[in-house]
Motif scaffolding. Structure first.
Motif, PDB file in Angstrom:
ATOM      1  N   UNK A 108      31.224  10.772  31.406  1.00 57.02           N
ATOM      2  CA  UNK A 108      31.380  10.154  32.724  1.00 57.02           C
ATOM      3  C   UNK A 108      32.671   9.353  32.756  1.00 57.02           C
ATOM      4  N   UNK A 109      33.405   9.486  33.852  1.00 54.13           N
ATOM      5  CA  UNK A 109      34.644   8.723  34.033  1.00 54.13           C
ATOM      6  C   UNK A 109      34.703   8.182  35.450  1.00 54.13           C
ATOM      7  N   UNK A 110      34.903   6.897  35.578  1.00 56.22           N
ATOM      8  CA  UNK A 110      35.006   6.262  36.900  1.00 56.22           C
ATOM      9  C   UNK A 110      33.805   6.573  37.786  1.00 56.22           C
ATOM     10  N   UNK A 111      32.623   6.595  37.179  1.00 62.73           N
ATOM     11  CA  UNK A 111      31.400   6.791  37.949  1.00 62.73           C
ATOM     12  C   UNK A 111      31.100   8.229  38.316  1.00 62.73           C
ATOM     13  N   UNK A 112      31.869   9.191  37.780  1.00 66.46           N
ATOM     14  CA  UNK A 112      31.654  10.608  38.085  1.00 66.46           C
ATOM     15  C   UNK A 112      31.558  11.410  36.788  1.00 66.46           C
ATOM     16  N   UNK A 113      30.826  12.510  36.838  1.00 65.71           N
ATOM     17  CA  UNK A 113      30.738  13.405  35.685  1.00 65.71           C
ATOM     18  C   UNK A 113      32.089  14.082  35.494  1.00 65.71           C
ATOM     19  N   UNK A 114      32.662  13.942  34.303  1.00 68.49           N
ATOM     20  CA  UNK A 114      33.976  14.526  34.037  1.00 68.49           C
ATOM     21  C   UNK A 114      33.921  15.724  33.102  1.00 68.49           C
ATOM     22  N   UNK A 115      32.824  15.860  32.352  1.00 68.51           N
ATOM     23  CA  UNK A 115      32.714  16.996  31.434  1.00 68.51           C
ATOM     24  C   UNK A 115      31.256  17.199  31.046  1.00 68.51           C
ATOM     25  N   UNK A 116      30.933  18.438  30.716  1.00 72.06           N
ATOM     26  CA  UNK A 116      29.606  18.763  30.226  1.00 72.06           C
ATOM     27  C   UNK A 116      29.710  19.852  29.175  1.00 72.06           C
ATOM     28  N   UNK A 117      28.961  19.706  28.093  1.00 69.69           N
ATOM     29  CA  UNK A 117      28.936  20.718  27.032  1.00 69.69           C
ATOM     30  C   UNK A 117      27.498  21.176  26.856  1.00 69.69           C
ATOM     31  N   UNK A 118      27.293  22.475  26.901  1.00 64.86           N
ATOM     32  CA  UNK A 118      25.961  23.076  26.808  1.00 64.86           C
ATOM     33  C   UNK A 118      25.566  23.296  25.354  1.00 64.86           C
ATOM     34  N   UNK A 119      24.298  23.023  25.041  1.00 67.61           N
ATOM     35  CA  UNK A 119      23.733  23.299  23.720  1.00 67.61           C
ATOM     36  C   UNK A 119      22.383  23.986  23.909  1.00 67.61           C
ATOM     37  N   UNK A 120      21.982  24.749  22.924  1.00 68.28           N
ATOM     38  CA  UNK A 120      20.719  25.474  23.018  1.00 68.28           C
ATOM     39  C   UNK A 120      19.515  24.547  23.045  1.00 68.28           C
TER      40      UNK A 120
END
Length: 342
Positions: A108-120
């Motif tokens: 999260x950056x500045x109150x917003x989702x900035x990245x997501x990484x998927x895992x099993x």
């Protein structure tokens, strides 16, 4: 990390649960990146920006009569958030219902989702987040449940404000119930400041204490056994006191390889009575042989008076006890030590 800091991630997944794609996209940054390369499905890849994410989510519905994506749990891990998700879908033609569970590591950056990484799995996401936070850590505080006979909260908050990244509860006097009760303050402080929380020498209490990991010594339980007992998502740290022990720890593979090493003691300390000093030479050895992806910390009597020597020998991470715990101003002491690490 308090609930307000995890809220953007939870709001993002809540919007997806309701099928409100545009609202979900409003909860991400312009340069958002989702890494789904670990997926075994047809939409594996890395997707950047709102338009690519929109295309992926719209394509997910093709071939399905219904699809519901929901968050089933979450927790802060370092400066990120691990989220457990479940997708329930029914085939458009067959009507067959399927369910898939996964884990995400969200930034999260500045109150917003900035990245997501998927895992099993959720555990994989938790472990990855903890290892990333550990790799970033520089200053590690170890203290007992009631330092100086007082509530640990003010000390922990001050130390974490000053730059401590990792706290460890080490108290040989408490029984199991006492450790679990004491852990609450450590867990709360770590979450508030986006730090990690380790438990000393009790892998069997990692889950009950909600710890991120456990630290064991050379004379304690072997690393593979500690990892098995602590759980798949827990970190395991290991003490080393000689070049031979440090080299052996680096050479270990699989579950026998510790996530983090400590090297020392640099000088003899009352914290470990009877443990002879390993000296500054061990720090120089560790710095010379450890690869970049093996986080290690110098330990043992380090404070403002000798930290420059320890850093000069090659340490980039240190463990402290008295240097912060016993300082008149723990926040200032932590800040000074953190600055010395560069």
């Amino acid at each position: 990390m308090p609930p307000t800091k995890t809220q953007p991630a939870l709001e993002f997944f809540a919007a997806l649960t309701r099928g409100e794609i545009e609202l979900a996209l409003g909860r991400v940054t312009d340069d958002v990146e989702f890494d789904v390369s670990r997926s075994r499905g047809p939409w594996s890849g890395i997707f950047r920006g709102r338009s690519e994410l929109r295309g992926v989510w719209e394509s997910l519905g093709e071939g399905w009569r219904s699809m519901r994506w929901e968050s089933t749990g979450s927790r802060p891990v370092g400066g990120r958030i691990a989220v457990a998700t479940r997708i329930r879908a029914a085939g458009a033609a067959s009507g067959i219902e399927v369910e898939a569970r996964a884990g995400w590591l969200i930034s999260v950056r500045d109150g917003l989702v900035s990245a997501g990484v998927f895992f099993q799995t959720y555990d994989e996401a938790l472990l990855a987040g903890r290892r990333r936070a550990l790799a970033d850590a520089r200053l590690y505080l170890v203290c007992e449940a009631r330092p100086g006979g007082r509530d640990p909260g003010p000390l922990l908050d001050a130390a974490l404000r000053g730059g401590v990244d990792l706290v460890q509860l080490r108290d040989k006097e408490l029984d199991d119930e006492g450790l679990v009760l004491a852990a609450r303050a450590f867990r709360a402080a770590a979450d508030e400041h986006g730090a990690l929380f380790f438990l000393n020498d009790r892998p069997d209490l990692v889950a009950a204490c909600d710890a991120d990991g456990v630290h064991v010594g050379q004379d304690d339980m072997p690393v593979p056994e500690a990892r098995r007992i602590a759980g798949d998502a827990a970190l395991v740290g290991l003490s080393t006191h000689s070049p031979l022990q440090f080299n052996a720890a680096l050479a270990a593979e699989g579950d026998a390889r510790a996530d983090q090493l400590s090297a020392g003691p640099v000088v003899e300390t009352p914290t470990k009575p009877g443990r002879p000093a390993a000296g500054i030479e061990l720090i120089g050895h560790a710095a010379a042989v450890a690869p970049d992806d093996a986080p290690w910390f110098a330990i043992g009597g380090i404070d403002a008076a000798n930290v420059a020597e320890v850093v000069g020998a090659g340490a980039r991470r240190i463990v402290v006890v008295r240097g912060v715990r016993d300082a008149a101003d723990p926040e200032a002491a932590a800040r000074e030590l953190r600055a010395a690490l560069g």
